[in-house]
Design a protein around this motif. Structure first.
Motif, mmCIF file in Angstrom:
data_model
loop_
_atom_site.group_PDB
_atom_site.id
_atom_site.type_symbol
_atom_site.label_atom_id
_atom_site.label_comp_id
_atom_site.label_asym_id
_atom_site.label_seq_id
_atom_site.Cartn_x
_atom_site.Cartn_y
_atom_site.Cartn_z
ATOM 1 N N GLU A 15 -47.942 37.974 -11.642
ATOM 2 C CA GLU A 15 -47.516 36.926 -10.712
ATOM 3 C C GLU A 15 -47.704 37.389 -9.267
ATOM 4 O O GLU A 15 -48.291 36.681 -8.431
ATOM 5 C CB GLU A 15 -46.060 36.563 -10.969
ATOM 6 C CG GLU A 15 -45.563 35.378 -10.172
ATOM 7 C CD GLU A 15 -46.031 34.042 -10.741
ATOM 8 O OE1 GLU A 15 -46.318 33.142 -9.930
ATOM 9 O OE2 GLU A 15 -46.115 33.910 -11.972
ATOM 10 N N ASP A 22 -55.051 34.932 -4.742
ATOM 11 C CA ASP A 22 -55.316 33.528 -4.439
ATOM 12 C C ASP A 22 -55.283 33.259 -2.936
ATOM 13 O O ASP A 22 -55.946 32.341 -2.446
ATOM 14 C CB ASP A 22 -54.297 32.640 -5.153
ATOM 15 C CG ASP A 22 -54.738 31.183 -5.229
ATOM 16 O OD1 ASP A 22 -55.950 30.919 -5.102
ATOM 17 O OD2 ASP A 22 -53.865 30.316 -5.404
ATOM 18 N N ARG A 175 -56.562 22.312 -10.409
ATOM 19 C CA ARG A 175 -55.563 23.371 -10.457
ATOM 20 C C ARG A 175 -54.181 22.812 -10.784
ATOM 21 O O ARG A 175 -53.994 21.613 -10.982
ATOM 22 C CB ARG A 175 -55.561 24.121 -9.127
ATOM 23 C CG ARG A 175 -56.921 24.717 -8.776
ATOM 24 C CD ARG A 175 -56.837 25.770 -7.701
ATOM 25 N NE ARG A 175 -55.916 26.824 -8.068
ATOM 26 C CZ ARG A 175 -55.621 27.879 -7.275
ATOM 27 N NH1 ARG A 175 -56.206 27.974 -6.085
ATOM 28 N NH2 ARG A 175 -54.771 28.798 -7.670
ATOM 29 N N LEU A 176 -53.198 23.702 -10.804
ATOM 30 C CA LEU A 176 -51.835 23.347 -11.190
ATOM 31 C C LEU A 176 -51.280 22.212 -10.332
ATOM 32 O O LEU A 176 -50.589 21.319 -10.841
ATOM 33 C CB LEU A 176 -50.937 24.586 -11.073
ATOM 34 C CG LEU A 176 -49.461 24.410 -11.412
ATOM 35 C CD1 LEU A 176 -49.285 24.041 -12.873
ATOM 36 C CD2 LEU A 176 -48.687 25.692 -11.082
ATOM 37 N N CYS A 196 -59.546 26.851 -12.293
ATOM 38 C CA CYS A 196 -58.122 27.001 -11.972
ATOM 39 C C CYS A 196 -57.733 28.429 -11.600
ATOM 40 O O CYS A 196 -56.546 28.715 -11.453
ATOM 41 C CB CYS A 196 -57.265 26.506 -13.136
ATOM 42 S SG CYS A 196 -57.222 27.591 -14.569
ATOM 43 N N HIS A 200 -53.735 32.953 -15.866
ATOM 44 C CA HIS A 200 -52.360 32.843 -15.378
ATOM 45 C C HIS A 200 -52.034 31.398 -15.006
ATOM 46 O O HIS A 200 -51.021 30.842 -15.437
ATOM 47 C CB HIS A 200 -52.174 33.769 -14.177
ATOM 48 C CG HIS A 200 -50.761 33.888 -13.707
ATOM 49 N ND1 HIS A 200 -49.750 34.371 -14.496
ATOM 50 C CD2 HIS A 200 -50.181 33.580 -12.510
ATOM 51 C CE1 HIS A 200 -48.612 34.374 -13.825
ATOM 52 N NE2 HIS A 200 -48.848 33.890 -12.614
ATOM 53 N N GLU A 201 -52.917 30.783 -14.225
ATOM 54 C CA GLU A 201 -52.676 29.399 -13.822
ATOM 55 C C GLU A 201 -52.967 28.433 -14.970
ATOM 56 O O GLU A 201 -52.301 27.404 -15.101
ATOM 57 C CB GLU A 201 -53.509 29.032 -12.594
ATOM 58 C CG GLU A 201 -53.158 27.668 -12.045
ATOM 59 C CD GLU A 201 -53.405 27.531 -10.556
ATOM 60 O OE1 GLU A 201 -53.820 26.448 -10.142
ATOM 61 O OE2 GLU A 201 -53.190 28.511 -9.814
ATOM 62 N N LYS A 204 -49.893 27.988 -16.968
ATOM 63 C CA LYS A 204 -48.929 27.136 -16.270
ATOM 64 C C LYS A 204 -49.335 25.665 -16.365
ATOM 65 O O LYS A 204 -48.476 24.785 -16.534
ATOM 66 C CB LYS A 204 -48.820 27.557 -14.806
ATOM 67 C CG LYS A 204 -48.167 28.909 -14.581
ATOM 68 C CD LYS A 204 -48.035 29.214 -13.104
ATOM 69 C CE LYS A 204 -47.312 30.527 -12.865
ATOM 70 N NZ LYS A 204 -47.144 30.807 -11.416
#
Length: 287
Positions: A15, A22, A175-176, A196, A200-201, A204
């Motif tokens: 995280e 990013d 993306r998220l 994305c 990790h993303e 989510k």
């Protein structure tokens, strides 16, 4: 070259690390995905488990992956369809142009396998899109990707409401941050690691979409087995999959997830479950 992870003491702190990655530059999502995938592989190896286990997923509980048949002459379409028989249980067709019906009829002359279609924003009018979807449903189409221009959300929402088939976002979702605003517009979303920024993303996005009652699909670009294997760790329990990217190239440099009875099955190796087929050169900083 802009990525400097020397300030992080533990590569499993994903995280924290990926928030930093990013923020380095806007866009460049595929480059960020490469860092994300490498970190997930390293973290999995440190922990000693593949990611599908850490996610709590059953790697065999996966939808069939589609195999893409590109727009071509009837003869080539039939040939490509025959080549797919026995290996795949669902085919994906690129539509959105004047050849839509011809393509589907050519495939139907060879097989009755279920079909997914990707219109790539090709239908400009909602009435046109709806007529095509009803026609396609009668010919064994089971889902539709991005039927209309990505910004025309009002028309897409009405189309989704009227459509007998689920409508999935592709270009409309990156993306998220895009997921929640698409609830009620699309039936589901197509998640791609290269869009994305990685696993990790993607995890989510999957979690949020399912919490919102939306369907989820795992997609891909033209990718090696490195990225496809990473995606295969996440997609158990999803509704649809399009993970044929590595099967469409002739220079795959990794061995990982395998096609088994039409499904991409993740490896049990720690991390993302890949091995290099040959030794890759180590890039030199500044070179």
């Amino acid at each position: 070259k802009k990525v400097d992870l020397s300030g992080f003491s533990d590569p499993t702190h994903l995280e924290e690390i990926l928030l930093y990655v990013d923020a380095i530059a806007p866009a460049n999502t595929a480059a960020k995905a490469s860092v994300d995938i490498a970190l997930h592989d390293l973290a999995g190896k440190i922990i000693g488990a593949p990611w599908h286990r850490m996610y709590g997923l059953n790697k065999t509980n996966v939808p069939d992956t589609t195999f893409t048949i590109g727009i071509d002459s009837d003869e080539v379409v039939r040939e490509k369809t025959r080549e797919a028989l026995g290996r795949f249980n669902i085919l994906k067709i690129k539509v959105g142009g004047p050849d839509d019906k011809r393509m589907i009829e050519a495939i139907r002359s060879v097989t009755d396998l279920p079909l997914a279609v990707d219109a790539n924003q090709g239908w400009k009018e909602r009435s046109e899109a709806l007529d095509m979807i009803f026609w396609m449903r009668e010919r064994g189409v089971v889902m539709v990707e991005q039927p209309m221009p990505k910004s025309d959300l009002d028309s897409i929402a009405r189309l989704t409401e009227e459509s007998p088939l689920p409508i999935f976002a592709d270009e409309s979702v990156q993306r998220l941050a895009d997921v929640e605003r698409l609830k009620g517009v699309f039936s589901g979303i197509n998640i791609k690691l290269m869009k994305c920024t990685g696993m990790h993303e993607a995890w989510k996005m999957r979690t949020l979409a399912q919490a919102l009652g939306m369907k989820v699909m795992m997609g891909c670009m033209t990718e090696t087995s490195c990225a496809i294997s990473a995606a295969s760790q996440i997609y158990p329990g999803m509704d649809f999959a399009d993970l044929d990217g590595a099967l469409l190239i002739g220079n795959d440099c990794f061995d990982g997830a395998k096609l088994e009875n039409g499904k991409m099955i993740a490896s049990d190796l720690p991390g993302i479950g890949v091995l290099p087929i040959f030794t890759l050169p180590v890039p030199q900083r500044g070179g």
